[in-house]
Design an enzyme around this catalytic site. Structure first.
Site, PDB file in Angstrom:
ATOM      1  N   PRO A  95       0.826  -1.211   0.000  1.00  9.15           N
ATOM      2  CA  PRO A  95       0.000   0.000   0.000  1.00  9.15           C
ATOM      3  C   PRO A  95       0.863   1.266   0.000  1.00  9.15           C
ATOM      4  CG  PRO A  95       0.160  -0.885   2.218  1.00  9.15           C
ATOM      5  CD  PRO A  95       0.862  -1.868   1.323  1.00  9.15           C
ATOM      6  N   ARG A 144      -2.763  15.731 -10.112  1.00 14.00           N
ATOM      7  CA  ARG A 144      -3.711  14.625 -10.225  1.00 14.00           C
ATOM      8  C   ARG A 144      -5.057  15.036 -10.818  1.00 14.00           C
ATOM      9  NH1 ARG A 144      -5.620  11.915  -6.846  1.00 14.00           N
ATOM     10  NH2 ARG A 144      -5.405   9.896  -7.847  1.00 14.00           N
ATOM     11  N   TYR A 203      -5.709  12.863 -13.974  1.00  9.77           N
ATOM     12  CA  TYR A 203      -6.652  11.740 -13.804  1.00  9.77           C
ATOM     13  C   TYR A 203      -8.087  12.205 -13.579  1.00  9.77           C
ATOM     14  CZ  TYR A 203      -2.147   9.800 -12.232  1.00  9.77           C
ATOM     15  OH  TYR A 203      -0.837   9.441 -12.108  1.00  9.77           O
ATOM     16  N   CYS A 260       0.303  28.959 -16.184  1.00 12.56           N
ATOM     17  CA  CYS A 260      -0.206  29.561 -17.407  1.00 12.56           C
ATOM     18  C   CYS A 260      -0.926  28.571 -18.296  1.00 12.56           C
ATOM     19  CB  CYS A 260       0.936  30.234 -18.146  1.00 12.56           C
ATOM     20  SG  CYS A 260       1.346  31.757 -17.327  1.00 12.56           S
ATOM     21  N   GLU A 261      -1.952  27.935 -17.776  1.00 11.41           N
ATOM     22  CA  GLU A 261      -2.840  27.168 -18.639  1.00 11.41           C
ATOM     23  C   GLU A 261      -4.155  26.936 -17.930  1.00 11.41           C
ATOM     24  OE1 GLU A 261      -0.040  23.609 -18.969  1.00 11.41           O
ATOM     25  OE2 GLU A 261      -2.013  22.660 -18.930  1.00 11.41           O
TER      26      GLU A 261
END
Ligand code: LLP
Length: 463
Positions: A321, A360, A364, A391-392
């Site tokens: 884990p 993330r 995802y 910058c996006e």
């Protein structure tokens, strides 16, 4: 009357644009224990505290953004895994989720082993004193240097991932006069119900030897002919952020099936199986993760049953884990910068970090929650999107969440459950400097990974 500082901003009762959210929580001040680490609570004046420390003081002392890691929670989770699996099994913490020397020491003290997948992770583990025999080396493309380092250090196992690698590890072990303990990683053909990029047991991907296609049996045959390799078992990792135990059970069933086949064909009973990591955690209160004791029970039962019916001695079990140990133990503390209400849509809340400290969401489509932590507020909920300073427009930390409508620049907000795969996947995009990891316990805070500085950036840029 709304106390909103942004009267043009939409309110939940107004138009609700498309999004992942459901209704706002009954009380925005609640820090839901399903997503916040164990010692998080509100102080009497409404700010949040963790490990007995007020987040405002943490921000003052260590700056923002910062990952705040609850050491007591981390250790408690290590112990829960150890106790759930007992003495007849080994728990290898997956270092890719988050690794630092302090973490290695905690793992060592709590009796866990460590899974590393690069020379870098191996270096951190060894430098913090993790005994090499308690380390497993993974990877689908280990370099000769990484294998050499692992073999000479004496790692407890190398998990073999390809036919070329079998030969490579055997050659390196022979050169050093060693017999290296190895496992063979197989793909068991389970479709894990998770994001495509973090599912790993279907056939069409880069990891492991296919069970159904016969490569796994062929790998066993080859390894058994090589005197510098000691085959100790079979490894399977079906994917990540998985909520039900059925995929693990199918994997256990198929791996034990291979052990039986190996016994029948070679007269050898392999003593171990490793069923990997992948247990999901709650990123939002809607997630309902299994507890370590549930997975330990399910896996223990199936391995015992399947082994008995195959006439095998039950192999020693190990698990790996990562997220389930470190994920829930940390939150990212940000300072609110600009706030942009968009009529009929949502309010964009910009923070001083972004996709460089949490990729993330962009990668995802991960979901997170967020809370105002520097004070309590009884303002009404404001549908918000927490965005970074990069910058996006894909630079989103929390896609849809409710924050109080009186949120103002300078407030501190925090995103829980960022202990796994946030600092470890952080980048220097836009020359952002990666945030520190601050461990808190019993009223004390200490930096375990320091903030990057301009000097760090310039040192790498050699002109
Ligand atoms: N063992 C092996 C062989 C693995 O490849 C992994 C994760 C683990 C154990 C630990 O899995 P966990 O218990 O942490 O789910 N960056 C992605 C996750 C990639 C996981 C890769 N391997 C994310 O942020 O969700």
């Amino acid at each position: 009357m709304s106390r909103s500082a942004h009267p043009a901003g939409p309110r939940y009762a107004d138009v609700l644009p498309e999004g992942h959210y459901t209704a706002p929580p009954a009380d925005l001040n609640t820090l839901d224990p399903r997503v916040w680490s164990r010692t998080v609570a509100r102080t009497t004046d409404g700010a949040a505290q963790v490990g007995g420390l007020d987040v405002r003081h943490l921000a003052e002392e260590f700056g923002t953004p910062a990952y705040i890691l609850d050491e007591a929670d981390f250790r408690a989770r290590c112990r829960a895994w150890r106790e759930a699996f007992g003495e007849d099994a080994d728990v290898f913490y997956a270092g890719k989720a988050f690794l630092s020397r302090a973490v290695v020491r905690w793992l060592h003290e709590e009796g866990l082993n460590l899974d590393v997948c690069t020379g870098g992770e191996l270096a951190v583990a060894l430098s913090a004193g993790m005994p090499a025999e308690r380390i497993a080396l993974h990877g689908n493309n280990k370099s000769a240097e990484e294998i050499e380092r692992a073999v000479t250090a004496g790692v407890g196992r190398i998990v073999l991932d390809s036919f070329q690698e079998i030969v490579r590890v055997a050659d390196i072990a022979r050169k050093h006069g060693k017999r290296q303990r190895v496992q063979i990683r197989v793909t068991v053909g389970v479709e894990a119900h998770t994001h495509e990029f973090i599912a790993t047991a279907h056939e069409d991907q880069k990891f492991g030897f296919s069970l159904s296609g016969g490569d796994a049996s062929e790998a066993v045959r080859r390894v058994l002919t090589l005197p510098s390799l000691e085959l100790i078992g079979i490894h399977s990792h079906i994917g990540s952020q998985i909520f039900d135990t059925s995929g693990f059970e199918v994997a256990a069933h198929r791996v034990v099936g291979l052990l039986k086949q190996v016994r029948d064909e070679h007269g050898v009973e392999l003593p171990e199986i490793d069923l990997g990591g992948g247990l999901g955690i709650a990123y939002t209160p809607d997630d309902d993760p299994r507890e370590p004791h549930e997975i330990a029970k399910a896996l223990g039962e199936i391995v015992t049953r399947e082994s008995a019916s195959a006439g095998l001695t039950a192999p020693r079990l190990s698990v790996e884990p990562g997220r389930a140990i470190v994920g829930p133990t940390a939150f990212t503390l940000y300072e609110v910068g600009t706030i942009k209400p968009l009529e009929g849509l949502r309010t964009y809340v910009s923070v001083d970090g972004g996709m460089s400290d949490n990729i993330r969401t962009a990668l995802y489509d991960a979901e997170y929650t967020v809370a105002l932590v520097s004070r309590a507020s009884d303002a009404e909920p404001m549908l918000s999107r927490v965005v970074g300073k990069h910058c996006e427009s894909g630079d989103i930390v929390v896609r849809d969440a409710f924050l109080p409508a009186d949120l103002a620049p300078g407030d501190l907000i925090a995103v829980p459950a960022t202990g796994a795969y946030c600092r470890s996947m952080a980048s220097n995009y836009n020359h952002a400097m990666r945030p520190p990891v601050v461990a808190v316990a019993d009223g004390e805070a200490r930096v375990i990974v320091r903030r990057e500085t301009e000097e760090d950036l310039l040192r790498l840029d050699v002109g």
